[in-house]
Design a protein around this motif. Structure first.
Motif, PDB file in Angstrom:
ATOM      1  N   PHE A  20       0.877  -1.170   0.000  1.00 59.09           N
ATOM      2  CA  PHE A  20       0.000   0.000   0.000  1.00 59.09           C
ATOM      3  C   PHE A  20       0.915   1.220   0.000  1.00 59.09           C
ATOM      4  N   VAL A  21       1.022   1.889  -1.120  1.00 57.65           N
ATOM      5  CA  VAL A  21       2.054   2.903  -1.323  1.00 57.65           C
ATOM      6  C   VAL A  21       1.847   4.130  -0.449  1.00 57.65           C
ATOM      7  N   THR A  22       0.619   4.554  -0.254  1.00 57.09           N
ATOM      8  CA  THR A  22       0.159   5.771   0.434  1.00 57.09           C
ATOM      9  C   THR A  22       0.211   6.966  -0.509  1.00 57.09           C
ATOM     10  N   CYS A  23      -0.688   7.905  -0.298  1.00 58.08           N
ATOM     11  CA  CYS A  23      -0.773   9.098  -1.146  1.00 58.08           C
ATOM     12  C   CYS A  23       0.490   9.942  -1.064  1.00 58.08           C
ATOM     13  N   LEU A  24       0.979  10.179   0.155  1.00 60.68           N
ATOM     14  CA  LEU A  24       2.133  11.055   0.327  1.00 60.68           C
ATOM     15  C   LEU A  24       3.379  10.483  -0.333  1.00 60.68           C
ATOM     16  N   VAL A  25       3.578   9.172  -0.204  1.00 61.14           N
ATOM     17  CA  VAL A  25       4.730   8.541  -0.849  1.00 61.14           C
ATOM     18  C   VAL A  25       4.593   8.652  -2.363  1.00 61.14           C
ATOM     19  N   ASP A  26       3.422   8.370  -2.886  1.00 61.16           N
ATOM     20  CA  ASP A  26       3.188   8.401  -4.320  1.00 61.16           C
ATOM     21  C   ASP A  26       3.415   9.800  -4.892  1.00 61.16           C
ATOM     22  N   LEU A  27       2.941  10.817  -4.193  1.00 67.15           N
ATOM     23  CA  LEU A  27       2.963  12.170  -4.731  1.00 67.15           C
ATOM     24  C   LEU A  27       4.219  12.964  -4.382  1.00 67.15           C
ATOM     25  N   PHE A  28       4.809  12.677  -3.219  1.00 70.57           N
ATOM     26  CA  PHE A  28       5.905  13.519  -2.744  1.00 70.57           C
ATOM     27  C   PHE A  28       7.248  12.808  -2.556  1.00 70.57           C
ATOM     28  N   ARG A  29       7.228  11.497  -2.296  1.00 69.63           N
ATOM     29  CA  ARG A  29       8.480  10.802  -1.991  1.00 69.63           C
ATOM     30  C   ARG A  29       8.438   9.375  -2.514  1.00 69.63           C
ATOM     31  N   PRO A  30       8.406   9.197  -3.841  1.00 72.10           N
ATOM     32  CA  PRO A  30       8.336   7.843  -4.409  1.00 72.10           C
ATOM     33  C   PRO A  30       9.488   6.944  -3.980  1.00 72.10           C
ATOM     34  N   SER A  31      10.627   7.540  -3.617  1.00 71.22           N
ATOM     35  CA  SER A  31      11.782   6.739  -3.214  1.00 71.22           C
ATOM     36  C   SER A  31      11.463   5.858  -2.015  1.00 71.22           C
ATOM     37  N   VAL A  32      10.534   6.285  -1.172  1.00 71.57           N
ATOM     38  CA  VAL A  32      10.136   5.462  -0.027  1.00 71.57           C
ATOM     39  C   VAL A  32       9.434   4.193  -0.511  1.00 71.57           C
ATOM     40  N   GLY A  33       8.616   4.328  -1.537  1.00 69.37           N
ATOM     41  CA  GLY A  33       7.956   3.158  -2.112  1.00 69.37           C
ATOM     42  C   GLY A  33       8.945   2.199  -2.741  1.00 69.37           C
ATOM     43  N   PHE A  34       9.913   2.736  -3.482  1.00 70.22           N
ATOM     44  CA  PHE A  34      10.937   1.890  -4.092  1.00 70.22           C
ATOM     45  C   PHE A  34      11.777   1.193  -3.016  1.00 70.22           C
ATOM     46  N   ALA A  35      12.072   1.924  -1.936  1.00 73.09           N
ATOM     47  CA  ALA A  35      12.831   1.332  -0.836  1.00 73.09           C
ATOM     48  C   ALA A  35      12.045   0.206  -0.178  1.00 73.09           C
ATOM     49  N   ALA A  36      10.748   0.411  -0.004  1.00 77.86           N
ATOM     50  CA  ALA A  36       9.901  -0.619   0.606  1.00 77.86           C
ATOM     51  C   ALA A  36       9.889  -1.887  -0.244  1.00 77.86           C
ATOM     52  N   VAL A  37       9.763  -1.725  -1.553  1.00 81.52           N
ATOM     53  CA  VAL A  37       9.774  -2.888  -2.449  1.00 81.52           C
ATOM     54  C   VAL A  37      11.104  -3.619  -2.341  1.00 81.52           C
ATOM     55  N   LYS A  38      12.200  -2.879  -2.334  1.00 81.91           N
ATOM     56  CA  LYS A  38      13.525  -3.483  -2.236  1.00 81.91           C
ATOM     57  C   LYS A  38      13.669  -4.287  -0.940  1.00 81.91           C
ATOM     58  N   LEU A  39      13.236  -3.714   0.161  1.00 78.36           N
ATOM     59  CA  LEU A  39      13.355  -4.381   1.454  1.00 78.36           C
ATOM     60  C   LEU A  39      12.499  -5.645   1.502  1.00 78.36           C
ATOM     61  N   LEU A  40      11.287  -5.570   1.000  1.00 78.46           N
ATOM     62  CA  LEU A  40      10.395  -6.732   1.013  1.00 78.46           C
ATOM     63  C   LEU A  40      10.927  -7.849   0.121  1.00 78.46           C
ATOM     64  N   GLU A  41      11.482  -7.482  -1.021  1.00 75.87           N
ATOM     65  CA  GLU A  41      12.045  -8.497  -1.903  1.00 75.87           C
ATOM     66  C   GLU A  41      13.286  -9.133  -1.281  1.00 75.87           C
ATOM     67  N   GLU A  42      14.100  -8.339  -0.597  1.00 79.08           N
ATOM     68  CA  GLU A  42      15.264  -8.903   0.079  1.00 79.08           C
ATOM     69  C   GLU A  42      14.847  -9.818   1.229  1.00 79.08           C
ATOM     70  N   ALA A  43      13.653  -9.601   1.755  1.00 80.51           N
ATOM     71  CA  ALA A  43      13.133 -10.474   2.804  1.00 80.51           C
ATOM     72  C   ALA A  43      12.519 -11.743   2.238  1.00 80.51           C
ATOM     73  N   GLY A  44      12.530 -11.879   0.906  1.00 75.04           N
ATOM     74  CA  GLY A  44      12.044 -13.095   0.272  1.00 75.04           C
ATOM     75  C   GLY A  44      10.598 -13.071  -0.155  1.00 75.04           C
ATOM     76  N   CYS A  45       9.984 -11.891  -0.164  1.00 77.83           N
ATOM     77  CA  CYS A  45       8.577 -11.787  -0.520  1.00 77.83           C
ATOM     78  C   CYS A  45       8.401 -11.506  -2.013  1.00 77.83           C
ATOM     79  N   HIS A  46       7.275 -11.945  -2.534  1.00 79.21           N
ATOM     80  CA  HIS A  46       6.867 -11.580  -3.885  1.00 79.21           C
ATOM     81  C   HIS A  46       5.981 -10.340  -3.757  1.00 79.21           C
ATOM     82  N   VAL A  47       6.431  -9.238  -4.302  1.00 84.48           N
ATOM     83  CA  VAL A  47       5.768  -7.956  -4.062  1.00 84.48           C
ATOM     84  C   VAL A  47       4.991  -7.500  -5.288  1.00 84.48           C
ATOM     85  N   GLN A  48       3.776  -7.052  -5.053  1.00 86.69           N
ATOM     86  CA  GLN A  48       2.962  -6.438  -6.090  1.00 86.69           C
ATOM     87  C   GLN A  48       2.417  -5.109  -5.566  1.00 86.69           C
TER      88      GLN A  48
END
Length: 265
Positions: A20-48
């Protein structure tokens, strides 16, 4: 220092996780979303990242527009059903889904069980990484002296306290100094800062004073709303403290300007 992420044996490798990206991340700080995906994938999750997601509905909910909040809740539930977990880099949005959706839909025989089922699978990012995935060390380095702000929703609704600190403790070169009243509100509160700007500014000023008193050069938190509010206040006051989301540090994504700094043209 470890060059590879480490996790405890009780992880959930292979889980299908929806971000769940959140409005603020999507509009103001997309890097937080990219970081979250990276962390979840490194934890072994399949992320969508479901494309049909929008706002969690909290602004409408806080403003008393119950009908709109219910409509958004139903849309979100429909978008995120079918995943093993829903993870948000925000205790505020996570708290809305986990606690307020079941309340909003409690009298709806069709949607109440769906809201409860989704709520049970909803987590804040650092909480999920540490407590569900069993992550202990992402193998990153950052030479910085930081302090950590506990957002109201992360702490009181999602019970997030130790998870980000435990993960930060393994960041090589990072020193953490706790501020006084780390659990005090920063004054953002979503629409609160718009409705009561003078009160909000006073609360932010008190929070900034406790941040500066630590001697830290970096403020971290798990909620972008708090971070943007405090970054703005500190910039106006001439504070030297930089501001980042905890996910950016844990993912080793600290190359771009800090929150509140001018972006390169």
């Amino acid at each position: 220092m470890n060059s590879q992420p480490e996790k405890a044996p009780n992880g959930v490798a292979g889980a299908n996780v929806a971000l769940f990206v959140t409005c603020l991340v999507d509009l103001f700080r997309p890097s937080v979303g990219f970081a979250a995906v990276k962390l979840l994938e490194e934890a072994g999750c399949h992320v969508q990242v479901p494309e049909s997601q929008t706002c969690c509905g909290q602004p409408a909910y806080n403003s008393g527009d119950r009908d709109m909040a219910v409509e958004i809740a139903k849309q979100t539930i429909a978008a995120f059903e079918g995943f093993d977990f829903i993870v948000a880099p925000s205790g505020s949005c996570g708290g809305m889904i986990k606690h307020h959706y079941p309340q909003l839909l409690a009298e709806d025989a069709v949607w109440a069980p769906r809201a409860k089922a989704l709520a049970a699978r909803t987590f804040e990012l650092t909480q999920f990484l540490a407590e569900q995935c069993g992550m202990t060390d992402f193998g990153v380095r950052l030479a910085a002296h930081c302090t950590y702000h506990d957002s109201c929703s992360s702490l009181r609704e999602m019970n997030v306290k130790s998870a980000p600190r435990n993960l930060l403790a393994k960041v090589d070169g990072l020193k953490l100094t706790e501020m006084e009243e780390t659990d005090a509100c920063c004054g953002f509160g979503g629409t609160f800062c718009i409705k009561f700007p003078d009160v909000s500014n006073s609360m932010a000023a008190r929070k900034v004073a406790t941040i500066d008193a630590t001697g830290a050069d970096l403020l971290l938190a798990g909620d972008l709303g708090c971070l943007m509010n405090l970054a703005g206040k500190m910039k106006r006051d001439g504070s030297r403290v930089k501001v980042r989301h905890v996910a950016e540090v844990l993912a080793g994504m600290t190359d771009e300007p800090a929150i509140g700094e001018e972006q390169p043209s």
